[in-house]
Design an enzyme around this catalytic site. Structure first.
Site, PDB file in Angstrom:
ATOM      1  N   ASP A  36       6.001  -9.156   8.972  1.00 20.81           N
ATOM      2  CA  ASP A  36       6.278  -8.646   7.744  1.00 20.81           C
ATOM      3  C   ASP A  36       7.898  -9.148   7.628  1.00 20.81           C
ATOM      4  O   ASP A  36       8.467  -9.538   8.785  1.00 20.81           O
ATOM      5  CB  ASP A  36       6.387  -7.342   7.372  1.00 20.81           C
ATOM      6  N   GLU A  90       6.914  -4.040  10.778  1.00 19.52           N
ATOM      7  CA  GLU A  90       8.303  -3.816  11.499  1.00 19.52           C
ATOM      8  C   GLU A  90       9.389  -3.369  10.793  1.00 19.52           C
ATOM      9  O   GLU A  90      10.397  -2.525  11.105  1.00 19.52           O
ATOM     10  CB  GLU A  90       8.426  -4.746  12.464  1.00 19.52           C
TER      11      GLU A  90
END
Length: 316
Positions: A36, A90
């Site tokens: 991400d 994350e």
């Protein structure tokens, strides 16, 4: 991976993809990177300008992911067994981090003798990481009409005591295994006030403590409470740091291949999750940390080539 790298066993976990060799080597190395990014900041579509590749996530950490995927697919008989972990979430709250889900549901996939996180380091080796603690320090007063302010007690004025302690705070520099970790205690938000004609009766200062990994989270909390002794302190978030993890055989081999000495990681990364599992972990990626999360985020493609070369020499 299944089509292009039949030498790898592949596992899908939600939005995470894991792959590994099973060659019976004496040691296992993990390459881990999050998929991400932070929200787009007018930096899409990605584009290349000479040796620079621009776009959201290019530095943090698509470049590191690309290197890891390339190595996993092309180094078919590594001298250490290899696991690659590409995980989700994350860049948001820790409870949603894909590594936590993988640890709960597929713990054996995180076994290893060394973990390398592809966080942007500009090709340097950054060892361990700082811990992080956030607290809210609240001051209280008595509400009153601002035209009759002597009848009240201003909670925002009282917050001056909090800011004075932060201004005068003597931050530590801590040397561990040759890496110097710099601590910091900073106000990151302040909130207070009721209306333009009201003496406020509450003010909240949010404080972030970045602490060296010689303190655990409990010790960090005790320290912050000592700094703000006599004030109302509530912990809102906490994550431990990670010691450098340089003593393992695999870590020493990797450092020898890079030819550079390690430095301390300023910031928190998922090396702390691996350290909590007893796995030495280092940060190593081609992106530049100063460009992460910026509008002008980019990566030098020469760093990508260099990182792939280092990992190939380490593993092949």
């Amino acid at each position: 991976f299944r089509r292009q790298a039949p030498h790898l066993e592949v596992l899908r976990s939600g939005d995470a993809v894991l792959a590994r060799t099973q060659l019976g080597r004496e040691r296992r190395v993990l390459l881990a990177g999050h998929l991400d990014t932070v929200p787009v900041a007018d930096n899409l579509p990605s584009h290349r300008d000479g040796d620079l590749l621009y776009g959201c996530g290019t530095s943090d950490m698509k470049a590191g992911d690309a290197v890891f995927a390339h190595i996993a697919a092309t180094v078919t008989s590594p001298r250490h067994d290899l696991t690659v972990v590409f995980y989700d979430c994350e860049e948001v709250e820790a409870a949603r981090n894909g590594l936590g889900r993988i640890e709960r549901e597929h713990r054996e996939w995180l076994d290893g003798d060394l973990a390398l996180l592809g966080e942007p380091t500009n090709g340097a080796v950054e060892a361990g990481c700082q811990g992080t603690l956030r607290v809210e320090v609240t001051t209280r007063g008595r509400r009153a009409h601002s035209a009759r302010s002597w009848l009240g007690v201003n909670a925002i004025h009282a917050a001056g005591a909090v800011l004075e302690r932060l201004r005068d705070y003597p931050a530590r520099d801590v040397a561990i295994d040759g890496c110097v970790y710099r601590e910091g205690l900073q106000a990151v938000r302040i909130a207070g006030g009721v209306a333009g004609n009201v003496v406020p009766d509450e003010c909240v200062v949010t404080v972030n403590f970045r602490f060296a990994p010689d303190r655990d989270a409990a010790a960090a909390e005790r320290h912050v409470r000592e700094v703000f002794d006599g004030l109302d302190v509530v912990v809102t978030d906490s994550a431990p740091g990670a010691l450098p993890g340089l003593d393992s055989v695999a870590a020493q081999e990797f450092l020898a291949v890079t030819g550079a000495g390690p430095s301390a990681k300023y910031g928190w990364t998922d090396v702390a999750r691996f350290a909590a599992l007893g796995i030495p972990a280092l940060n190593y990626g081609p992106g530049h940390p100063n460009l992460a999360h910026t509008r002008e985020e980019h990566v030098d493609v020469r760093r990508i080539v260099d990182a792939a070369d280092v990992l190939r020499r380490f593993l092949a």
